[in-house]
Scaffold this motif. Sequence first.
Motif, PDB file in Angstrom:
ATOM      1  N   LEU A 337     -10.856   7.535  22.915  1.00 25.48           N
ATOM      2  CA  LEU A 337      -9.904   6.783  22.099  1.00 25.48           C
ATOM      3  C   LEU A 337      -8.625   7.591  21.901  1.00 25.48           C
ATOM      4  O   LEU A 337      -8.668   8.790  21.573  1.00 25.48           O
ATOM      5  N   GLN A 366      -5.396   0.569  24.451  1.00 22.23           N
ATOM      6  CA  GLN A 366      -5.907   1.342  23.322  1.00 22.23           C
ATOM      7  C   GLN A 366      -6.274   0.444  22.141  1.00 22.23           C
ATOM      8  O   GLN A 366      -7.246   0.722  21.415  1.00 22.23           O
ATOM      9  N   THR A 370      -9.882   0.241  20.613  1.00 25.29           N
ATOM     10  CA  THR A 370     -10.102   0.455  19.180  1.00 25.29           C
ATOM     11  C   THR A 370     -10.975  -0.649  18.594  1.00 25.29           C
ATOM     12  O   THR A 370     -11.894  -0.393  17.807  1.00 25.29           O
ATOM     13  N   TYR A 373     -14.456  -0.094  19.754  1.00 20.78           N
ATOM     14  CA  TYR A 373     -15.015   1.074  19.043  1.00 20.78           C
ATOM     15  C   TYR A 373     -15.501   0.679  17.646  1.00 20.78           C
ATOM     16  O   TYR A 373     -16.601   1.047  17.214  1.00 20.78           O
ATOM     17  N   ALA A 506      -8.750   5.933  14.999  1.00 17.95           N
ATOM     18  CA  ALA A 506      -9.085   4.511  14.887  1.00 17.95           C
ATOM     19  C   ALA A 506      -8.332   3.865  13.730  1.00 17.95           C
ATOM     20  O   ALA A 506      -7.807   2.738  13.861  1.00 17.95           O
ATOM     21  N   ASN A 509      -4.676   3.417  14.644  1.00 19.72           N
ATOM     22  CA  ASN A 509      -4.498   2.326  15.612  1.00 19.72           C
ATOM     23  C   ASN A 509      -4.610   0.965  14.930  1.00 19.72           C
ATOM     24  O   ASN A 509      -3.873   0.021  15.264  1.00 19.72           O
TER      25      ASN A 509
END
Length: 535
Positions: A337, A366, A370, A373, A506, A509
């Motif tokens: 990430l 990304q 994210t 994730y 995270a 983002n």
Amino acid sequence: MAILKHVAGKSADYGAALDYLKYEHDEVLKKPLLDANGNWVLRRDILLDGINCEPELFDVECEMLNAQYHKNQNYDEIKTHHYLISFDPADKDECGLTGERAQAIGMEYVKTNFPGHQALVCTHMDGHNGSGNIHVHIVINSLRKLDVPQKSFMERPIDCKAGYKHHLTKDYLKHLQQSLMNICMRENLNQVDLLSPSVNKITQQEYYARQRGQINLDKLNAELIAEGFTPMRTKFQTEKDKLRDSITAAAKRAKSFEEFSRQLQAESGISVKDHRGRFSYLLPNREKYISARTLGTSFDRNHLLMLFESNALTAEREKQQWSVADPIAVLYIKSNLRLVVNLQDCVKAQQSRAYAQKVKISNLQQMANTIVYIQQHGYDSYDELKKARDELSAKMSDARNTAKSTDADLKRLNEQIHYLGQYLSTKATYKEFLQANNKKIYRSEHQEEIAKYEEAAQFLKRSSPDGTIPTMKDLRAEKEKLLSTRAVQYESYAYFKDYYHELQTACQNVDMILDTGHTQQHSRTHPKRSHEPSL
């Protein structure tokens, strides 16, 4: 619990055995005690009988028999066998054991197991070394006097013939132990299984070496106390005692033989080998290995391997419980990430349309990563994600503080090692100063060394909780432990740090995603002004 001990004697002075039974002796030095007039002191409360001899003429009759058969003439021949039956101190109160009853048991034991031998049977009721237990001494001439019928426990035909010597083997010793157990059970006395190996095996030689060492240590401690120092040790330990302590400490933590071997070598300098199904240990100052059999069953191969397996299972169970209790502590797999780039702050993207397009594509990737994730890690809301990040931040801070605390302990320990080295290097000079006739002149000649000694002694006393001066071995062992602990703590800190940075990425983002959506909505309702830069 009655126990049986055996000592083989090579002394040609048969009268010494009789004197030991009749007169008070120092149990450690094996020397007779004297009264105020320099005379030997008779023992009180003893019962003495002879078998196949007159007890008071035991020495003369044994020497006559030896001369008759021309045996026991050489220096290295075993001339006597001394067996000791020690009864449980509780037998006196709980089982009604008396000296007369113990003497009768001793007489029966000799007639059953040593037939045909000249023997002394003596019961002492004062206890051994103040233990208060009744015990029976049995001293036999190694040479048999009379022919006797063959018995089942006799291994050779000559074991029942006159003129042949007492032959003690492992099987014969087991028979003697079993015979004593049978008598005690018949008499309803306290008894343990003598045939089972001892957990901590203490030989007669080690027992008396420990007693002599304790006497010498007490003398040295008295000198230190007179000089104003607190003794560092009050209990003497033999080499085997220290070896047992080192093995026990390492075995409590080890989860495999390899780990056990590494810990022994690192902490105590002890080597261990596994040869033919047995463990043997080598101390740093020895050339010959010490077998685990001489230490006791707690230190043999089977017991320790079972302990290592138990330690490994316990550690795995604790790890699982810890992981369930703390989801953040679960080992994570580091992802790829990356941060979403803010185009408004990227000068290069503002200068190059192609680069800006490339950054937009990367940002979209990304953002997608994210979202994936967050979903994979089970965060249902942005607040949950931030809460997990904040918890990681607190854990990271705690881990860092713990590691820094260990650093401080290690620094203090290094300082102790430095001053202990200074103390040891100047100790001889200070001792000479205390013994000097003119202390003023000696101090002026060795002022620097004496000052270093006094400085080191004061520091070590202040830094020690009980005011004692530690040993260099203990300090180095503690340093090894602190170094290992610090390595684990910094590893934990690095783990929390990496995990925190991942959650922080995270969170940032997600902030960019939310800001992007807000900016796009704002741009549709408010067209750009002419002076705003175009991407």
